[in-house]
Design a protein around this motif. Sequence first.
Motif, short mmCIF file in Angstrom:
data_model
loop_
_atom_site.label_atom_id
_atom_site.label_comp_id
_atom_site.label_asym_id
_atom_site.label_seq_id
_atom_site.Cartn_x
_atom_site.Cartn_y
_atom_site.Cartn_z
N LEU A 1 0.81 -1.22 0.00
CA LEU A 1 0.00 0.00 0.00
C LEU A 1 0.84 1.27 0.00
O LEU A 1 0.31 2.37 -0.02
CB LEU A 1 -0.92 0.01 1.22
CG LEU A 1 -1.90 -1.15 1.34
CD1 LEU A 1 -2.70 -1.02 2.63
CD2 LEU A 1 -2.82 -1.23 0.14
N ARG A 2 2.13 1.15 -0.02
CA ARG A 2 3.01 2.32 0.07
C ARG A 2 3.15 3.03 -1.27
O ARG A 2 3.03 2.41 -2.33
CB ARG A 2 4.36 1.91 0.60
CG ARG A 2 4.27 1.49 2.05
CD ARG A 2 5.58 1.30 2.68
NE ARG A 2 5.38 0.79 4.03
CZ ARG A 2 6.34 0.42 4.82
NH1 ARG A 2 7.60 0.51 4.41
NH2 ARG A 2 6.07 -0.03 6.01
N PRO A 3 3.41 4.35 -1.22
CA PRO A 3 3.63 5.11 -2.45
C PRO A 3 4.71 4.47 -3.31
O PRO A 3 5.73 4.00 -2.80
CB PRO A 3 4.07 6.48 -1.94
CG PRO A 3 3.43 6.59 -0.59
CD PRO A 3 3.50 5.19 -0.02
N GLY A 4 4.45 4.43 -4.60
CA GLY A 4 5.38 3.81 -5.53
C GLY A 4 5.10 2.33 -5.76
O GLY A 4 5.57 1.76 -6.73
N ARG A 5 4.34 1.73 -4.86
CA ARG A 5 3.98 0.31 -5.00
C ARG A 5 2.47 0.12 -5.12
O ARG A 5 2.03 -0.88 -5.66
CB ARG A 5 4.49 -0.48 -3.81
CG ARG A 5 5.98 -0.42 -3.70
CD ARG A 5 6.47 -1.57 -2.91
NE ARG A 5 7.92 -1.50 -2.85
CZ ARG A 5 8.70 -2.53 -3.01
NH1 ARG A 5 8.19 -3.71 -3.23
NH2 ARG A 5 9.99 -2.40 -2.92
N LEU A 6 1.72 1.04 -4.57
CA LEU A 6 0.25 0.94 -4.58
C LEU A 6 -0.27 1.06 -6.00
O LEU A 6 -0.03 2.05 -6.68
CB LEU A 6 -0.34 2.05 -3.70
CG LEU A 6 -1.84 2.15 -3.63
CD1 LEU A 6 -2.44 0.91 -2.98
CD2 LEU A 6 -2.25 3.39 -2.86
N GLY B 1 -3.52 1.10 -8.84
CA GLY B 1 -4.90 1.57 -8.90
C GLY B 1 -5.89 0.49 -8.51
O GLY B 1 -6.88 0.75 -7.83
N GLU B 2 -5.61 -0.74 -8.92
CA GLU B 2 -6.50 -1.86 -8.59
C GLU B 2 -6.55 -2.09 -7.08
O GLU B 2 -7.62 -2.25 -6.50
CB GLU B 2 -6.02 -3.13 -9.30
CG GLU B 2 -6.89 -4.33 -9.02
CD GLU B 2 -6.41 -5.58 -9.74
OE1 GLU B 2 -6.77 -6.67 -9.29
OE2 GLU B 2 -5.68 -5.47 -10.75
N VAL B 3 -5.40 -2.09 -6.44
CA VAL B 3 -5.36 -2.29 -4.98
C VAL B 3 -6.04 -1.12 -4.27
O VAL B 3 -6.77 -1.32 -3.30
CB VAL B 3 -3.91 -2.50 -4.49
CG1 VAL B 3 -3.83 -2.48 -2.97
CG2 VAL B 3 -3.35 -3.80 -5.04
N LEU B 4 -5.84 0.10 -4.75
CA LEU B 4 -6.50 1.26 -4.15
C LEU B 4 -8.01 1.13 -4.26
O LEU B 4 -8.73 1.38 -3.29
CB LEU B 4 -6.01 2.55 -4.81
CG LEU B 4 -6.58 3.84 -4.24
CD1 LEU B 4 -6.25 3.99 -2.76
CD2 LEU B 4 -6.08 5.03 -5.02
N ARG B 5 -8.51 0.72 -5.42
CA ARG B 5 -9.96 0.52 -5.58
C ARG B 5 -10.48 -0.54 -4.61
O ARG B 5 -11.55 -0.40 -4.05
CB ARG B 5 -10.30 0.13 -7.02
CG ARG B 5 -10.33 1.32 -7.98
CD ARG B 5 -10.86 0.92 -9.35
NE ARG B 5 -10.00 -0.05 -10.02
CZ ARG B 5 -8.89 0.24 -10.70
NH1 ARG B 5 -8.50 1.49 -10.79
NH2 ARG B 5 -8.19 -0.71 -11.29
N GLU B 6 -9.71 -1.61 -4.43
CA GLU B 6 -10.11 -2.67 -3.50
C GLU B 6 -10.07 -2.17 -2.04
O GLU B 6 -10.82 -2.66 -1.20
CB GLU B 6 -9.20 -3.89 -3.65
CG GLU B 6 -9.37 -4.60 -4.97
CD GLU B 6 -8.29 -5.64 -5.22
OE1 GLU B 6 -7.38 -5.81 -4.38
OE2 GLU B 6 -8.35 -6.28 -6.28
N LEU B 7 -9.19 -1.22 -1.75
CA LEU B 7 -9.02 -0.70 -0.39
C LEU B 7 -10.14 0.27 0.01
O LEU B 7 -10.48 0.37 1.18
CB LEU B 7 -7.66 0.01 -0.28
CG LEU B 7 -7.28 0.58 1.06
CD1 LEU B 7 -7.17 -0.52 2.11
CD2 LEU B 7 -5.97 1.34 0.94
N PHE B 8 -10.73 0.95 -0.95
CA PHE B 8 -11.71 1.99 -0.64
C PHE B 8 -12.89 1.51 0.22
O PHE B 8 -13.27 2.21 1.15
CB PHE B 8 -12.20 2.70 -1.90
CG PHE B 8 -11.51 4.02 -2.09
CD1 PHE B 8 -12.12 5.19 -1.73
CD2 PHE B 8 -10.22 4.07 -2.60
CE1 PHE B 8 -11.47 6.41 -1.88
CE2 PHE B 8 -9.55 5.27 -2.75
CZ PHE B 8 -10.19 6.44 -2.38
#
Length: 97
Positions: A79-84, A86-93
């Motif tokens: 989840l860290r910047p540079g590794r996160l 878009g797909e993981v961010l959508r799943e995290l929301f």
Amino acid sequence: LIWLAMANEELPPWETLETEHGPMKIREFGPAEGPLMVLIHGMKDEEFIRNEWNPVALKLAAASFHVIVPDFHSAPLALRPGRLSGEVLRELFPTLC
């Protein structure tokens, strides 16, 4: 100057949010029933970056918005910047919200 202006404003504490990737810190402002805003910090791992949205979050909270500020630098590696991604961010929301 932003930090001086914020000196009189009390910030909510960082809380731990459990995600499917592991724990991360978030800060919530404003009423839980207000319209939701998620403010995401910049890429650098510096204390200033973690707090760059605080003045905006305080103003939004004063206008009855529910604001969530996640600290991705304290998060698990995925989840860290540079590794996160878009797909993981959508799943995290759904977890964030």
